[in-house]
Design an enzyme around this catalytic site. Structure first.
Site, mmCIF file in Angstrom:
data_model
loop_
_atom_site.group_PDB
_atom_site.id
_atom_site.type_symbol
_atom_site.label_atom_id
_atom_site.label_comp_id
_atom_site.label_asym_id
_atom_site.label_seq_id
_atom_site.Cartn_x
_atom_site.Cartn_y
_atom_site.Cartn_z
ATOM 1 N N CYS A 94 -4.765 -5.382 8.555
ATOM 2 C CA CYS A 94 -3.711 -5.891 7.681
ATOM 3 C C CYS A 94 -2.405 -5.140 7.931
ATOM 4 C CB CYS A 94 -4.111 -5.740 6.216
ATOM 5 S SG CYS A 94 -5.398 -6.913 5.714
ATOM 6 N N HIS A 98 0.869 -1.182 0.000
ATOM 7 C CA HIS A 98 0.000 0.000 0.000
ATOM 8 C C HIS A 98 0.900 1.224 0.000
ATOM 9 C CE1 HIS A 98 -3.315 2.713 0.906
ATOM 10 N NE2 HIS A 98 -4.165 1.676 0.831
#
Length: 305
Positions: free
Chosen positions: A281, A270
């Site tokens: 996560c 990300h």
């Protein structure tokens, strides 16, 4: 000077006779010594031959005692049992009771279509671990290895967070029902130190010194889990084409996520990847994700506070 006694006087003759007698006696004594038969030397009798000492027979080693639960060779209809998978909720299975303990160094996968799973090996099976499933999770981490039984971590949950304990699920399978594969690595995550290591024996490879993790309301679950599935998911644009490494453990606070009845924790890429900002996560850079994606299914993962 001459003696005053005559040479052949009786006194002189007596003297000579006395001397002769002494000499004769000495000669006789010497002869007796020389010719007296010696007493035969008494020789100690030779010891009678002894029977050789008997060599004690080696004590036979006892047959190794089976360790742990006794063998079970019964045949079960696994199709009648609830299937262990990422969407399953199986109240009969326990959560991992020893999340701080090490892994056993093996991954297990059913040899047949499915392997029966026990909550207690002295009872009856309560679930079935499939050999194949579309979202994987069928190659599981072993946390205890006995002669006839293995305690393993499993996908699925005992209960949804809204109704009970959703921590990492566990159970027992028979050694004879599964194929075992050695696993040489584990992943260790420290949420406090913000580090992630891949550990092989005494060697540690640090792959991250910062990452994003869950918030206070959607925390990253702690304890043991394992790599359930590694897959590129194109529809998740935030991953930028990098693979997602899904874990066997799910959110401690979310019943489901994104419309699915599961809330699986994962390592993934990300752009925003620092601080407590995720739904649980762990967000990493592409290099760390690439290294994690090389680990096989069933690799143990430990997440520490």
């Amino acid at each position: 000077m001459h003696s005053s006694e005559p040479r052949h006087s009786p006194a002189r003759r007596g003297l000579w006779w006395g001397l002769g007698a002494v000499v004769a006696l000495l000669a006789i004594a010497a002869s007796a010594v020389l010719f007296w038969p010696r007493t035969a030397e008494v020789t100690a009798p030779a010891p009678s031959p002894r029977a050789p000492a008997e060599t004690p027979l080696p004590t036979p080693e006892p047959t190794p005692t089976s360790t742990g639960f006794p063998v079970n060779t019964s045949i079960y209809d696994t199709s009648a049992l609830p299937q262990v998978d990422v969407f399953a909720v199986i109240p009969a299975l326990p959560v991992d009771a020893d999340p701080s303990q090490p892994f056993a160094g093996f991954a297990a996968r059913s040899k047949e279509t499915a392997a029966p799973v026990w909550a207690d090996p002295t009872g009856e099976p309560v679930a079935a671990l499939p050999r194949d499933f579309e979202f994987d999770g069928t190659t599981v981490a072993v946390v205890e290895k006995q002669e006839h039984w293995l305690r393993v971590l499993l996908t699925g949950r005992q209960a949804l967070p809204s109704a009970g304990n959703s921590a990492q699920l566990s159970g027992w399978v028979r050694t004879a029902d599964v194929d075992l594969t050695p696993v040489d690595a584990t992943v260790e995550v420290s949420l406090t130190a913000r580090t992630i290591d891949i550990v092989r024996g005494e060697a540690r490879e640090r792959i991250a010194t910062d990452f994003a993790s869950g918030t206070a309301d959607t925390p990253t679950p702690l304890g043991r889990s394992f790599v359930m599935m590694t897959r590129v998911v194109p529809e998740f644009g935030y991953t930028r084409g990098n693979p997602m490494i899904y874990l066997s453990v799910q959110s401690p606070t979310l019943d489901g996520f994104g419309g699915d009845p599961a809330a699986v924790t994962a390592f993934h890429y990300h752009d925003a990847r620092s601080g407590a900002i995720s739904n649980g996560c762990i967000r990493l850079d592409a290099e760390a994700i690439a290294k994690l994606s090389q680990l096989p299914q069933g690799t143990g993962v430990r997440i520490l506070p």
